[in-house]
Write an enzyme that holds these catalytic residues in place. Sequence first.
Site, short mmCIF file in Angstrom:
data_model
loop_
_atom_site.label_atom_id
_atom_site.label_comp_id
_atom_site.label_asym_id
_atom_site.label_seq_id
_atom_site.Cartn_x
_atom_site.Cartn_y
_atom_site.Cartn_z
N ARG A 243 0.90 -1.12 -0.07
CA ARG A 243 -0.11 0.04 -0.03
C ARG A 243 1.02 1.12 -0.24
NH1 ARG A 243 -4.09 -3.17 4.04
NH2 ARG A 243 -5.58 -3.91 2.58
N ARG A 268 -2.16 32.03 -17.86
CA ARG A 268 -3.48 32.21 -18.05
C ARG A 268 -3.93 33.91 -17.40
NH1 ARG A 268 -8.33 31.15 -20.89
NH2 ARG A 268 -9.83 32.45 -19.74
N GLN A 279 -5.71 35.57 -5.02
CA GLN A 279 -5.76 34.59 -3.82
C GLN A 279 -6.46 33.46 -3.96
OE1 GLN A 279 -6.57 36.79 -0.51
NE2 GLN A 279 -4.57 37.24 -0.01
N GLN A 336 -9.99 22.70 -11.75
CA GLN A 336 -10.66 23.89 -11.22
C GLN A 336 -9.73 25.26 -11.76
OE1 GLN A 336 -13.66 23.57 -10.44
NE2 GLN A 336 -14.36 25.64 -10.03
N GLY A 339 -10.02 25.82 -15.39
CA GLY A 339 -11.36 25.90 -15.78
C GLY A 339 -11.74 25.15 -16.79
N GLY A 340 -12.41 25.53 -17.86
CA GLY A 340 -13.00 24.59 -18.98
C GLY A 340 -11.70 23.67 -19.68
N GLU A 363 -5.84 -2.07 -3.78
CA GLU A 363 -5.13 -2.52 -2.54
C GLU A 363 -5.57 -2.25 -1.30
OE1 GLU A 363 -1.08 -2.78 -2.66
OE2 GLU A 363 -0.84 -2.56 -4.96
N GLY A 364 -7.22 -2.33 -1.45
CA GLY A 364 -7.85 -2.18 -0.04
C GLY A 364 -8.67 -0.86 -0.46
N1 CAA Z 1 -0.70 -9.28 8.94
C1 CAA Z 1 -0.68 -10.52 9.38
N2 CAA Z 1 -1.74 -11.16 10.09
C2 CAA Z 1 -3.08 -10.56 9.91
C3 CAA Z 1 -2.95 -9.17 9.23
C4 CAA Z 1 -1.78 -8.76 8.94
N3 CAA Z 1 -1.80 -7.19 8.62
N4 CAA Z 1 -4.45 -8.81 9.24
C5 CAA Z 1 -5.02 -9.81 9.71
N5 CAA Z 1 -4.19 -10.88 10.02
C6 CAA Z 1 -4.58 -12.17 10.83
C7 CAA Z 1 -5.37 -11.94 12.00
O1 CAA Z 1 -4.31 -11.80 12.96
C8 CAA Z 1 -5.91 -13.09 12.15
O2 CAA Z 1 -5.26 -14.29 12.63
P1 CAA Z 1 -5.83 -15.33 13.64
O3 CAA Z 1 -6.98 -16.01 13.23
O4 CAA Z 1 -4.60 -16.28 13.71
O5 CAA Z 1 -5.55 -14.47 14.85
C9 CAA Z 1 -6.45 -13.68 10.67
O6 CAA Z 1 -5.51 -12.91 10.03
C10 CAA Z 1 -7.82 -13.07 10.41
O7 CAA Z 1 -7.74 -11.83 10.63
P2 CAA Z 1 -9.08 -10.60 10.63
O8 CAA Z 1 -10.00 -11.50 11.64
O9 CAA Z 1 -8.64 -9.49 11.14
O10 CAA Z 1 -9.52 -10.87 9.06
P3 CAA Z 1 -10.85 -10.09 8.63
O11 CAA Z 1 -11.72 -11.07 7.90
O12 CAA Z 1 -11.52 -9.18 9.77
O13 CAA Z 1 -10.30 -9.16 7.67
C11 CAA Z 1 -9.61 -7.21 6.62
C12 CAA Z 1 -9.63 -8.28 7.79
C13 CAA Z 1 -8.77 -5.94 7.01
C14 CAA Z 1 -10.93 -6.60 6.25
C15 CAA Z 1 -9.02 -7.89 5.38
O14 CAA Z 1 -9.99 -8.70 4.81
C16 CAA Z 1 -8.57 -7.13 4.17
O15 CAA Z 1 -7.55 -6.08 4.34
N6 CAA Z 1 -9.40 -6.57 3.10
C17 CAA Z 1 -9.30 -5.99 1.91
C18 CAA Z 1 -8.39 -6.82 0.99
C19 CAA Z 1 -7.54 -6.09 0.08
O16 CAA Z 1 -6.80 -5.11 0.37
N7 CAA Z 1 -7.66 -6.33 -1.32
C20 CAA Z 1 -7.01 -5.73 -2.50
C21 CAA Z 1 -6.53 -6.70 -3.28
S1 CAA Z 1 -5.09 -6.17 -4.22
C22 CAA Z 1 -5.80 -5.30 -5.61
O17 CAA Z 1 -6.09 -4.34 -5.35
C23 CAA Z 1 -5.49 -5.76 -7.07
C24 CAA Z 1 -4.38 -5.32 -7.87
O18 CAA Z 1 -4.13 -5.83 -8.73
C25 CAA Z 1 -3.90 -3.87 -7.74
#
Ligand code: CAA
Length: 379
Positions: A243, A268, A279, A336, A339-340, A363-364
């Site tokens: 990220r 401009r 400003q 902005q 402008g146009g 990436e989330g």
């Molecule tokens: N590092 C290590 N372990 C982690 C962690 C981290 N950052 N985050 C969670 N965990 C572990 C937890 O400790 C837990 O482990 P245990 O069960 O052993 O205790 C386990 O993982 C589950 O964790 P959570 O219960 O917190 O998981 P969750 O289901 O609540 O999800 C979330 C957490 C943050 C919402 C996660 O699902 C998330 O990040 N989602 C977004 C996904 C994402 O970013 N996708 C983007 C894809 S890439 C992309 O965009 C494509 C591209 O081509 C550019």
Amino acid sequence: MIAFSMSEEQKQLQALAQTFTKNEIIPIAAEYDRLEEVPWQVVEKAFELGLLNASIPEHVGGLGLGMLEESIIGEEIAYGCMGIYTVLMASELGITPILLGGSEAQQKRFLAPMLEKPCLAAFALSEANNGSDAAAMGTKAELIGDEWVINGSKMWISNGGMAELTVVFASVDKALGHKGTVALVVPKEAAGQSSHKIKHKMGQRASHTAELVFEDVRVPKDNILGGIGDGFKIAMKTLDKTRIPVAAGSVGIARRALEESVKYAKVREAFGKPIANFQAIQFKIAEMLIGIETGRLMTWKAAWLVDQGLPHGTESAIAKAYCSEMAFEAANQAIQVHGGYGYVGEYPVEKLLRDVKLNQIYEGTNEIQRIVISRAALR
Ligand code: CAA
């Protein structure tokens, strides 16, 4: 001790990336945005200059650049085109799980060939119905004899179908949730894969985004990174790192928005003088600079934490959310100021806005970043 200066090597890398952007990216960015194609010659040039897959470690034969160096380079390349930067960045995203979850032997096996020619990696986590809830993945992996057999599909995969290797996250048993997930390295040549390019994206059209379909795709048993149950955590640890380049790219976009605005505002004229004298314009420019300086500090701090081997997930989420929103506003205000003229393709600012929107999503989403950040605050 904190030093706000770059090493000689970092300055050289920055200059290299700046020249690369000026000569190879800026002249063709608008055209490839229109064509909706990856400019492969730019990938080749990046490879030649050592700017492609530069995090592959020295023990494998790569440069082993750190996250701070990656962020410095990323800001420069995204200044030229965020879509083209996504091609390079998504390749780093694809190799990061191998660096985090692979054995030394696996790193050599999978990554050494990537140093021999220009090629890309991909990271396949999201699915059509499971984006933010990544642990709910439906793609299935079954161990049959000495092979993993993969069935299912992935969505929104940058470099999908183009990549030499893809790290595919799948589940051996959906009922186990994240404890049933695996990360498997799937080479391009493995039979049973097909990809469908996603067209007519709002922005970042010079990047390649695809749906991937896996039908009885077989890979050797030892293509698993870590063990059964490690897939989700490897994905999370990967995103904690990757990220940061999204944040760095956003700073690059904001810097471009600022520089284009300054250039335009000086020439401009309105009411008999350059609009830079008003400003209303000066305040927009000041806000952009405040955002850029703040965002770069956050990004470099998160990158520094990664390079020190310190916890960095929260800082990475903060930098990604802040910088992508800051850059969105900078691009919006740059339009902005123009402008146009800002609303049409004659100036690069409308593309900045279209491109930066994705930084708030991939990436989330920024909502997911806020979940990560608030969990840390409440812990
Ligand atoms: N590092 C290590 N372990 C982690 C962690 C981290 N950052 N985050 C969670 N965990 C572990 C937890 O400790 C837990 O482990 P245990 O069960 O052993 O205790 C386990 O993982 C589950 O964790 P959570 O219960 O917190 O998981 P969750 O289901 O609540 O999800 C979330 C957490 C943050 C919402 C996660 O699902 C998330 O990040 N989602 C977004 C996904 C994402 O970013 N996708 C983007 C894809 S890439 C992309 O965009 C494509 C591209 O081509 C550019």
